[in-house]
Structure formats: C-alpha cells, structure tokens
Design a protein around this motif. Structure first.
Motif, PDB file in Angstrom:
ATOM      1  N   VAL A   1     -13.542  17.220 -29.605  1.00 18.06           N
ATOM      2  CA  VAL A   1     -12.947  16.681 -28.390  1.00 18.06           C
ATOM      3  C   VAL A   1     -14.079  16.376 -27.417  1.00 18.06           C
ATOM      4  CG1 VAL A   1     -11.442  17.168 -26.416  1.00 18.06           C
ATOM      5  CG2 VAL A   1     -10.830  18.020 -28.695  1.00 18.06           C
ATOM      6  N   PHE A   2     -14.143  15.123 -26.976  1.00 19.78           N
ATOM      7  CA  PHE A   2     -15.072  14.734 -25.925  1.00 19.78           C
ATOM      8  C   PHE A   2     -14.224  14.572 -24.670  1.00 19.78           C
ATOM      9  CE2 PHE A   2     -17.112  13.611 -29.817  1.00 19.78           C
ATOM     10  CZ  PHE A   2     -18.465  13.816 -29.597  1.00 19.78           C
ATOM     11  N   ASP A   3     -14.365  15.475 -23.710  1.00 19.29           N
ATOM     12  CA  ASP A   3     -13.514  15.514 -22.530  1.00 19.29           C
ATOM     13  C   ASP A   3     -14.359  15.260 -21.285  1.00 19.29           C
ATOM     14  OD1 ASP A   3     -11.359  15.983 -20.821  1.00 19.29           O
ATOM     15  OD2 ASP A   3     -11.624  18.153 -20.870  1.00 19.29           O
ATOM     16  N   ASN A   4     -14.028  14.201 -20.561  1.00 23.39           N
ATOM     17  CA  ASN A   4     -14.705  13.871 -19.312  1.00 23.39           C
ATOM     18  C   ASN A   4     -16.213  13.672 -19.523  1.00 23.39           C
ATOM     19  OD1 ASN A   4     -14.613  13.287 -16.556  1.00 23.39           O
ATOM     20  ND2 ASN A   4     -15.234  15.349 -16.024  1.00 23.39           N
ATOM     21  N   CYS A   5     -16.563  12.952 -20.585  1.00 21.11           N
ATOM     22  CA  CYS A   5     -17.968  12.724 -20.934  1.00 21.11           C
ATOM     23  C   CYS A   5     -18.389  11.299 -20.606  1.00 21.11           C
ATOM     24  CB  CYS A   5     -18.187  12.951 -22.438  1.00 21.11           C
ATOM     25  SG  CYS A   5     -17.912  14.648 -22.952  1.00 21.11           S
ATOM     26  N   ALA A   6     -19.628  11.120 -20.222  1.00 24.32           N
ATOM     27  CA  ALA A   6     -20.201   9.784 -20.050  1.00 24.32           C
ATOM     28  C   ALA A   6     -20.743   9.362 -21.413  1.00 24.32           C
ATOM     29  CB  ALA A   6     -21.315   9.811 -19.014  1.00 24.32           C
ATOM     30  N   LEU A   7     -20.124   8.370 -22.007  1.00 26.13           N
ATOM     31  CA  LEU A   7     -20.552   7.870 -23.317  1.00 26.13           C
ATOM     32  C   LEU A   7     -21.152   6.478 -23.193  1.00 26.13           C
ATOM     33  CD1 LEU A   7     -17.519   9.138 -25.439  1.00 26.13           C
ATOM     34  CD2 LEU A   7     -19.753  10.211 -25.149  1.00 26.13           C
ATOM     35  N   ASN A   8     -21.641   6.141 -22.000  1.00 29.16           N
ATOM     36  CA  ASN A   8     -22.260   4.839 -21.768  1.00 29.16           C
ATOM     37  C   ASN A   8     -23.424   4.658 -22.737  1.00 29.16           C
ATOM     38  OD1 ASN A   8     -20.903   5.916 -19.558  1.00 29.16           O
ATOM     39  ND2 ASN A   8     -22.033   4.717 -18.090  1.00 29.16           N
ATOM     40  N   GLY A   9     -23.482   3.500 -23.368  1.00 25.78           N
ATOM     41  CA  GLY A   9     -24.605   3.188 -24.240  1.00 25.78           C
ATOM     42  C   GLY A   9     -24.593   3.899 -25.579  1.00 25.78           C
ATOM     43  N   VAL A  10     -23.514   4.596 -25.923  1.00 27.43           N
ATOM     44  CA  VAL A  10     -23.425   5.266 -27.223  1.00 27.43           C
ATOM     45  C   VAL A  10     -23.312   4.197 -28.303  1.00 27.43           C
ATOM     46  CG1 VAL A  10     -21.972   6.744 -28.673  1.00 27.43           C
ATOM     47  CG2 VAL A  10     -22.429   7.387 -26.309  1.00 27.43           C
ATOM     48  N   ASP A  11     -24.052   4.345 -29.373  1.00 19.75           N
ATOM     49  CA  ASP A  11     -24.070   3.391 -30.488  1.00 19.75           C
ATOM     50  C   ASP A  11     -23.509   4.092 -31.723  1.00 19.75           C
ATOM     51  OD1 ASP A  11     -24.601   1.367 -32.276  1.00 19.75           O
ATOM     52  OD2 ASP A  11     -26.778   1.586 -32.192  1.00 19.75           O
ATOM     53  N   ILE A  12     -22.313   3.698 -32.153  1.00 20.15           N
ATOM     54  CA  ILE A  12     -21.667   4.297 -33.322  1.00 20.15           C
ATOM     55  C   ILE A  12     -21.829   3.325 -34.477  1.00 20.15           C
ATOM     56  CG2 ILE A  12     -19.485   5.115 -34.299  1.00 20.15           C
ATOM     57  CD1 ILE A  12     -18.639   5.809 -31.420  1.00 20.15           C
ATOM     58  N   ARG A  13     -22.475   3.768 -35.555  1.00 20.70           N
ATOM     59  CA  ARG A  13     -22.764   2.890 -36.702  1.00 20.70           C
ATOM     60  C   ARG A  13     -22.341   3.533 -38.014  1.00 20.70           C
ATOM     61  NH1 ARG A  13     -29.094   2.468 -35.893  1.00 20.70           N
ATOM     62  NH2 ARG A  13     -28.993   3.093 -33.744  1.00 20.70           N
ATOM     63  N   GLY A  14     -21.638   2.791 -38.835  1.00 21.57           N
ATOM     64  CA  GLY A  14     -21.315   3.229 -40.193  1.00 21.57           C
ATOM     65  C   GLY A  14     -20.550   4.537 -40.266  1.00 21.57           C
ATOM     66  N   CYS A  15     -19.727   4.807 -39.274  1.00 17.69           N
ATOM     67  CA  CYS A  15     -19.004   6.082 -39.223  1.00 17.69           C
ATOM     68  C   CYS A  15     -17.556   5.911 -39.666  1.00 17.69           C
ATOM     69  CB  CYS A  15     -19.026   6.641 -37.799  1.00 17.69           C
ATOM     70  SG  CYS A  15     -20.663   7.072 -37.216  1.00 17.69           S
ATOM     71  N   ARG A  16     -17.013   6.946 -40.310  1.00 13.11           N
ATOM     72  CA  ARG A  16     -15.594   6.984 -40.634  1.00 13.11           C
ATOM     73  C   ARG A  16     -14.864   7.416 -39.364  1.00 13.11           C
ATOM     74  NH1 ARG A  16     -18.161   9.920 -44.397  1.00 13.11           N
ATOM     75  NH2 ARG A  16     -17.210  11.834 -43.645  1.00 13.11           N
ATOM     76  N   MET A  17     -13.845   6.637 -38.983  1.00 18.94           N
ATOM     77  CA  MET A  17     -13.150   6.934 -37.735  1.00 18.94           C
ATOM     78  C   MET A  17     -11.643   7.052 -37.925  1.00 18.94           C
ATOM     79  SD  MET A  17     -15.394   4.752 -34.997  1.00 18.94           S
ATOM     80  CE  MET A  17     -15.448   3.217 -35.876  1.00 18.94           C
ATOM     81  N   ASP A  18     -11.203   7.395 -39.125  1.00 22.65           N
ATOM     82  CA  ASP A  18      -9.775   7.565 -39.379  1.00 22.65           C
ATOM     83  C   ASP A  18      -9.214   8.615 -38.426  1.00 22.65           C
ATOM     84  OD1 ASP A  18     -10.222   5.878 -41.545  1.00 22.65           O
ATOM     85  OD2 ASP A  18     -10.403   7.525 -42.966  1.00 22.65           O
ATOM     86  N   GLY A  19      -8.171   8.253 -37.699  1.00 20.22           N
ATOM     87  CA  GLY A  19      -7.520   9.200 -36.792  1.00 20.22           C
ATOM     88  C   GLY A  19      -8.213   9.362 -35.450  1.00 20.22           C
ATOM     89  N   MET A  20      -9.342   8.699 -35.240  1.00 19.90           N
ATOM     90  CA  MET A  20     -10.034   8.810 -33.952  1.00 19.90           C
ATOM     91  C   MET A  20      -9.252   8.047 -32.892  1.00 19.90           C
ATOM     92  SD  MET A  20     -13.917   7.679 -33.070  1.00 19.90           S
ATOM     93  CE  MET A  20     -14.557   7.714 -31.429  1.00 19.90           C
TER      94      MET A  20
END
Length: 106
Positions: A67-86
């Motif tokens: 769980v990412f709660d109240n996080c700054a995710l500016n500029g996060v680079d997600i590559r080649g990840c499984r995201m089922d259910g995200m």
C-alpha cells in the motif's frame, strides 16, 4: 540478519544494496529523497559529506499487497512490471492503460 520488531530513525541510506529481503508487515514512514538537484558533497551530519540523489531502484521485487498511502510518486518510472490487480485510487491500472491505448489510437 534479523530485524524483527526493530525500529530505526534518521537513517542515511545511500548506495546500499539490499538483496533477498522479506518485508511482511514492514512500514516505511516519512521516506524522502534528498532535496538536492544533483549528487554532491555536503556537510549534512551523518552523511560523510555526500548527498546522493541517484534513483532508488526496485528490481525483481514482489510488492504484491503493498500500500502506497499519501506518497509523492512524481517521476516514478515503472517498466516491465506485472500489474494485475493494481489500482490507483480504486481504479484498476489495467483499465486506465486500456482507456489510454483506445484514446491514443483514435
């Protein structure tokens, strides 16, 4: 190493490589990147004079159920990840990506 029930505060983690770690029940609070625009020598106590702003990398990791709660995710680079259910704010990421692909193809 076993850090079960450990509490750490004011940690300077720079150029650290953590491999084969189990994080069940772990809480990260108030984690932040240095304010510097680039890596440099600085006089910050406990840093041995070095501020490192290189990216934090999660590689070959299973963050299922995180769980990412109240996080700054500016500029996060997600590559080649499984995201089922995200989800982001309750919206499935798969639906967001499908809607984006459909809008882009119009």
């Amino acid at each position: 190493m076993n850090f079960v029930n450990a509490e750490w505060e004011h940690i300077y983690f720079s150029n650290v490589h953590v491999n084969h770690i189990q994080l069940g029940g772990t809480v990260f609070d108030n984690i932040k990147r240095p304010d510097a625009q680039r890596s440099r020598l600085d006089e910050e106590p406990g840093t041995d004079g070095w501020v490192n702003v290189e990216p934090v990398v999660f590689r070959n990791s299973d963050l299922g159920g995180a769980v990412f709660d109240n996080c700054a995710l500016n500029g996060v680079d997600i590559r080649g990840c499984r995201m089922d259910g995200m989800t982001i704010d309750g919206i499935p990421v798969a639906e967001l990506l499908a809607a984006y692909a459909a809008a882009k193809s119009r």
